[in-house]
Design a protein around this motif. Sequence first.
Motif, PDB file in Angstrom:
ATOM      1  N   ARG A 204       0.858  -1.180   0.000  1.00 18.16           N
ATOM      2  CA  ARG A 204       0.000   0.000   0.000  1.00 18.16           C
ATOM      3  C   ARG A 204       0.897   1.234   0.000  1.00 18.16           C
ATOM      4  O   ARG A 204       1.876   1.296   0.751  1.00 18.16           O
ATOM      5  CB  ARG A 204      -0.838  -0.031   1.287  1.00 18.16           C
ATOM      6  CG  ARG A 204      -1.956   0.961   1.360  1.00 18.16           C
ATOM      7  CD  ARG A 204      -3.082   0.385   2.227  1.00 18.16           C
ATOM      8  NE  ARG A 204      -2.579  -0.074   3.521  1.00 18.16           N
ATOM      9  CZ  ARG A 204      -2.594   0.667   4.642  1.00 18.16           C
ATOM     10  NH1 ARG A 204      -3.095   1.876   4.627  1.00 18.16           N
ATOM     11  NH2 ARG A 204      -2.122   0.181   5.770  1.00 18.16           N
ATOM     12  N   VAL A 205       0.566   2.203  -0.851  1.00 19.24           N
ATOM     13  CA  VAL A 205       1.320   3.448  -0.856  1.00 19.24           C
ATOM     14  C   VAL A 205       0.378   4.552  -0.399  1.00 19.24           C
ATOM     15  O   VAL A 205      -0.703   4.712  -0.957  1.00 19.24           O
ATOM     16  CB  VAL A 205       1.847   3.773  -2.272  1.00 19.24           C
ATOM     17  CG1 VAL A 205       2.584   5.106  -2.269  1.00 19.24           C
ATOM     18  CG2 VAL A 205       2.765   2.662  -2.767  1.00 19.24           C
ATOM     19  N   THR A 206       0.746   5.301   0.619  1.00 13.48           N
ATOM     20  CA  THR A 206      -0.110   6.414   1.027  1.00 13.48           C
ATOM     21  C   THR A 206       0.649   7.724   0.855  1.00 13.48           C
ATOM     22  O   THR A 206       1.827   7.833   1.229  1.00 13.48           O
ATOM     23  CB  THR A 206      -0.577   6.297   2.500  1.00 13.48           C
ATOM     24  OG1 THR A 206       0.540   5.929   3.282  1.00 13.48           O
ATOM     25  CG2 THR A 206      -1.664   5.276   2.687  1.00 13.48           C
ATOM     26  N   VAL A 207      -0.051   8.671   0.244  1.00  9.29           N
ATOM     27  CA  VAL A 207       0.551   9.982   0.038  1.00  9.29           C
ATOM     28  C   VAL A 207       0.157  10.846   1.229  1.00  9.29           C
ATOM     29  O   VAL A 207      -1.013  11.082   1.478  1.00  9.29           O
ATOM     30  CB  VAL A 207       0.073  10.591  -1.296  1.00  9.29           C
ATOM     31  CG1 VAL A 207       0.713  11.957  -1.504  1.00  9.29           C
ATOM     32  CG2 VAL A 207       0.412   9.652  -2.453  1.00  9.29           C
ATOM     33  N   GLN A 208       1.142  11.269   1.973  1.00  9.89           N
ATOM     34  CA  GLN A 208       0.913  12.001   3.215  1.00  9.89           C
ATOM     35  C   GLN A 208       0.920  13.505   2.929  1.00  9.89           C
ATOM     36  O   GLN A 208       1.562  13.939   1.973  1.00  9.89           O
ATOM     37  CB  GLN A 208       2.054  11.723   4.200  1.00  9.89           C
ATOM     38  CG  GLN A 208       2.360  10.275   4.438  1.00  9.89           C
ATOM     39  CD  GLN A 208       1.442   9.698   5.481  1.00  9.89           C
ATOM     40  OE1 GLN A 208       0.472   9.025   5.158  1.00  9.89           O
ATOM     41  NE2 GLN A 208       1.726   9.988   6.734  1.00  9.89           N
ATOM     42  N   PRO A 209       0.284  14.288   3.820  1.00 11.07           N
ATOM     43  CA  PRO A 209       0.383  15.742   3.657  1.00 11.07           C
ATOM     44  C   PRO A 209       1.853  16.174   3.738  1.00 11.07           C
ATOM     45  O   PRO A 209       2.664  15.524   4.409  1.00 11.07           O
ATOM     46  CB  PRO A 209      -0.405  16.297   4.853  1.00 11.07           C
ATOM     47  CG  PRO A 209      -1.239  15.162   5.341  1.00 11.07           C
ATOM     48  CD  PRO A 209      -0.545  13.898   4.963  1.00 11.07           C
ATOM     49  N   SER A 210       2.150  17.260   3.066  1.00  9.27           N
ATOM     50  CA  SER A 210       3.519  17.759   3.020  1.00  9.27           C
ATOM     51  C   SER A 210       4.081  17.961   4.437  1.00  9.27           C
ATOM     52  O   SER A 210       3.369  18.397   5.333  1.00  9.27           O
ATOM     53  CB  SER A 210       3.482  19.067   2.237  1.00  9.27           C
ATOM     54  OG  SER A 210       4.743  19.604   2.192  1.00  9.27           O
ATOM     55  N   LYS A 211       5.334  17.634   4.625  1.00  7.36           N
ATOM     56  CA  LYS A 211       6.068  17.857   5.895  1.00  7.36           C
ATOM     57  C   LYS A 211       5.617  16.973   7.045  1.00  7.36           C
ATOM     58  O   LYS A 211       5.836  17.324   8.203  1.00  7.36           O
ATOM     59  CB  LYS A 211       5.932  19.328   6.351  1.00  7.36           C
ATOM     60  CG  LYS A 211       6.588  20.329   5.473  1.00  7.36           C
ATOM     61  CD  LYS A 211       7.989  20.550   5.989  1.00  7.36           C
ATOM     62  CE  LYS A 211       8.887  21.153   4.983  1.00  7.36           C
ATOM     63  NZ  LYS A 211       8.918  22.518   4.867  1.00  7.36           N
ATOM     64  N   THR A 212       4.961  15.853   6.770  1.00  6.77           N
ATOM     65  CA  THR A 212       4.557  15.013   7.901  1.00  6.77           C
ATOM     66  C   THR A 212       5.539  13.862   8.111  1.00  6.77           C
ATOM     67  O   THR A 212       5.585  13.271   9.175  1.00  6.77           O
ATOM     68  CB  THR A 212       3.136  14.445   7.711  1.00  6.77           C
ATOM     69  OG1 THR A 212       3.046  13.909   6.407  1.00  6.77           O
ATOM     70  CG2 THR A 212       2.077  15.504   7.911  1.00  6.77           C
ATOM     71  N   ILE A 213       6.324  13.548   7.085  1.00  6.33           N
ATOM     72  CA  ILE A 213       7.334  12.498   7.275  1.00  6.33           C
ATOM     73  C   ILE A 213       8.539  13.164   7.953  1.00  6.33           C
ATOM     74  O   ILE A 213       8.997  14.212   7.488  1.00  6.33           O
ATOM     75  CB  ILE A 213       7.683  11.850   5.928  1.00  6.33           C
ATOM     76  CG1 ILE A 213       6.435  11.117   5.433  1.00  6.33           C
ATOM     77  CG2 ILE A 213       8.879  10.917   6.037  1.00  6.33           C
ATOM     78  CD1 ILE A 213       6.523  10.535   4.082  1.00  6.33           C
ATOM     79  N   PRO A 214       9.017  12.578   9.068  1.00  3.33           N
ATOM     80  CA  PRO A 214      10.062  13.264   9.836  1.00  3.33           C
ATOM     81  C   PRO A 214      11.290  13.574   8.978  1.00  3.33           C
ATOM     82  O   PRO A 214      11.714  12.734   8.184  1.00  3.33           O
ATOM     83  CB  PRO A 214      10.421  12.260  10.934  1.00  3.33           C
ATOM     84  CG  PRO A 214       9.336  11.248  10.944  1.00  3.33           C
ATOM     85  CD  PRO A 214       8.648  11.283   9.620  1.00  3.33           C
ATOM     86  N   ARG A 215      11.828  14.796   9.140  1.00  2.00           N
ATOM     87  CA  ARG A 215      13.058  15.192   8.434  1.00  2.00           C
ATOM     88  C   ARG A 215      14.253  14.815   9.294  1.00  2.00           C
ATOM     89  O   ARG A 215      14.181  14.860  10.513  1.00  2.00           O
ATOM     90  CB  ARG A 215      13.076  16.694   8.171  1.00  2.00           C
ATOM     91  CG  ARG A 215      11.918  17.175   7.305  1.00  2.00           C
ATOM     92  CD  ARG A 215      11.925  16.464   5.956  1.00  2.00           C
ATOM     93  NE  ARG A 215      11.037  17.114   5.006  1.00  2.00           N
ATOM     94  CZ  ARG A 215       9.870  16.623   4.603  1.00  2.00           C
ATOM     95  NH1 ARG A 215       9.426  15.470   5.075  1.00  2.00           N
ATOM     96  NH2 ARG A 215       9.147  17.269   3.713  1.00  2.00           N
ATOM     97  N   SER A 216      15.354  14.479   8.597  1.00  2.00           N
ATOM     98  CA  SER A 216      16.496  13.965   9.351  1.00  2.00           C
ATOM     99  C   SER A 216      17.475  15.063   9.735  1.00  2.00           C
ATOM    100  O   SER A 216      17.662  16.035   9.007  1.00  2.00           O
ATOM    101  CB  SER A 216      17.188  12.920   8.475  1.00  2.00           C
ATOM    102  OG  SER A 216      18.555  13.121   8.434  1.00  2.00           O
ATOM    103  N   GLU A 217      18.114  14.883  10.888  1.00  2.00           N
ATOM    104  CA  GLU A 217      19.246  15.752  11.250  1.00  2.00           C
ATOM    105  C   GLU A 217      20.525  14.934  11.298  1.00  2.00           C
ATOM    106  O   GLU A 217      21.609  15.454  11.420  1.00  2.00           O
ATOM    107  CB  GLU A 217      18.995  16.397  12.614  1.00  2.00           C
ATOM    108  CG  GLU A 217      17.856  17.381  12.557  1.00  2.00           C
ATOM    109  CD  GLU A 217      17.825  18.346  13.722  1.00  2.00           C
ATOM    110  OE1 GLU A 217      18.389  18.007  14.779  1.00  2.00           O
ATOM    111  OE2 GLU A 217      17.235  19.416  13.559  1.00  2.00           O
ATOM    112  N   GLY A 218      20.368  13.611  11.255  1.00  2.00           N
ATOM    113  CA  GLY A 218      21.534  12.724  11.263  1.00  2.00           C
ATOM    114  C   GLY A 218      21.179  11.557  10.366  1.00  2.00           C
ATOM    115  O   GLY A 218      20.853  11.748   9.207  1.00  2.00           O
ATOM    116  N   LYS A 219      21.222  10.348  10.911  1.00  2.00           N
ATOM    117  CA  LYS A 219      20.852   9.189  10.101  1.00  2.00           C
ATOM    118  C   LYS A 219      19.324   9.142  10.001  1.00  2.00           C
ATOM    119  O   LYS A 219      18.637   9.159  11.012  1.00  2.00           O
ATOM    120  CB  LYS A 219      21.355   7.906  10.764  1.00  2.00           C
ATOM    121  CG  LYS A 219      22.881   7.863  10.904  1.00  2.00           C
ATOM    122  CD  LYS A 219      23.358   6.466  11.272  1.00  2.00           C
ATOM    123  CE  LYS A 219      24.847   6.478  11.609  1.00  2.00           C
ATOM    124  NZ  LYS A 219      25.610   5.385  11.024  1.00  2.00           N
TER     125      LYS A 219
END
Length: 429
Positions: free
Chosen positions: A405-420
């Motif tokens: 299943r592929v779900t398209v999430q609202p913009s900026k909801t997938i956590p952005r990385s600062e390291g790994k």
Amino acid sequence: MRSALRYWNPEAETMPRERLRLLQLERLRDRLAWVYERVPFYRDQLDKAGLTPADVRSLPDLGKLPFTKKGDLRDNYPAGLFALPLTDCVRVHASSGTRGKPTMVGYTRSDLAAWSDVCARAIVSMGGQPGDVIQNAYGYGLFTGGLGFHQGAELMGCTVVPTSSGNTARQILMLQDLGARGLACTPSYALNLGDTMREAGIDPTSIQLRYGMFGAEPWTDELRTQIEQTIPGLKAYDIYGLSEIVGPGVSVECSERDGLHVQEDHFLVEIVDPESGLPRPYGSTGELVFTNLTKEALCLIRYRSGDICSLDDTPCPCGRTSVRMSKIKGRSDDMLIIRGVNVFPSEVEAALLAVPDVAPHYQLVISRQGALDEVEVQVEALADSADLSARLSRQLRDVLGLSCRVTVQPSKTIPRSEGKAIRVVDQRA
Ligand code: DLL
């Protein structure tokens, strides 16, 4: 004007392979005797196998020796595998332990000197020159990324801006005010930094970045393209390493960007079948195994990295003579088996980013329904597209044979990385 350096350590980097093999054998025998005398774990291992260091007379004899595994480091936490007392070390680092205790590594002054040298080789290989300003956004602390890079850049006479990870607004300010040409951080953070600059409407010509030294996590050529589009003028290079063996600088790309040169005078590399542990020929995919050839404090013999890739010993136009690793496909313990299909997160990344309109931010959420593993691929869209999810599902099925299943999430909801970056969220018990 001073002419540009092609190599930091030409003697080591361009040594004819026959001479390199002889040097490796000499160093291997010397290190085996070193650990046999000083590390009870290795003495027991060799005794049990009915071997002494003198039984290793050629490089292929290495295959007779038992492996060292991550669990051995954990079982001997913190410093049971060190060949010298902690008081003889001038520094320790540790890798973040996802399962309980971290893995502790130690360095003598001579270990640090060798590590600085391989990091300086790496920086020159990625286009750096003495006098360059380098912004180092790898985390400083127990993680090897920050200090490892730092000392290599200082050794070669760069000006290091030790921003460490996070605080993106300050990173951008430093990039603008100090004009770094080189940026060192994880590829996922580079993308985050580039996105933030673009969103803030920063004029790309106010940034002088020319080369990015990105590693510490798997990434694909597709992500490389995205980063280069997001930070115009920057060329993105891959650098690999693991704390157990030293930290960053075990291998690195050159201007050809066709594989990562292993610093073979310090690290002996093998490729083995991840299941059976039997050696595999160059060109085939398998697990990387490393033996330290010069370390004093923590000198590991046949360490199973868990990292999957292939090796290539054909000559490289850059003139470096060492063997090259392909980009890392994933870790043997990160391979997902979804309804019988074996897949690495990096393969999903490559397939996703080949589809237009998809943003380069994604996460795989794994759950179990009854006896079956389910994977949900969460992505963000670059533009409104009603059929994006259907197009992505089709792509994953066609390219990887993976139905999910592929779900398209609202913009900026997938956590952005600062390291790994965290690419996989495993919800299975
Ligand atoms: O990540 C050292 C490092 C720092 C390398 C900065 C490059 C740049 P560890 O925290 O011990 O050390 O994690 C090592 O990270 O076994 C790989 O699974 C992964 N890894 C490191 N570099 C790459 C890379 C540092 N270029 C583990 N591509 C390794 C893919 C990488 N995976």
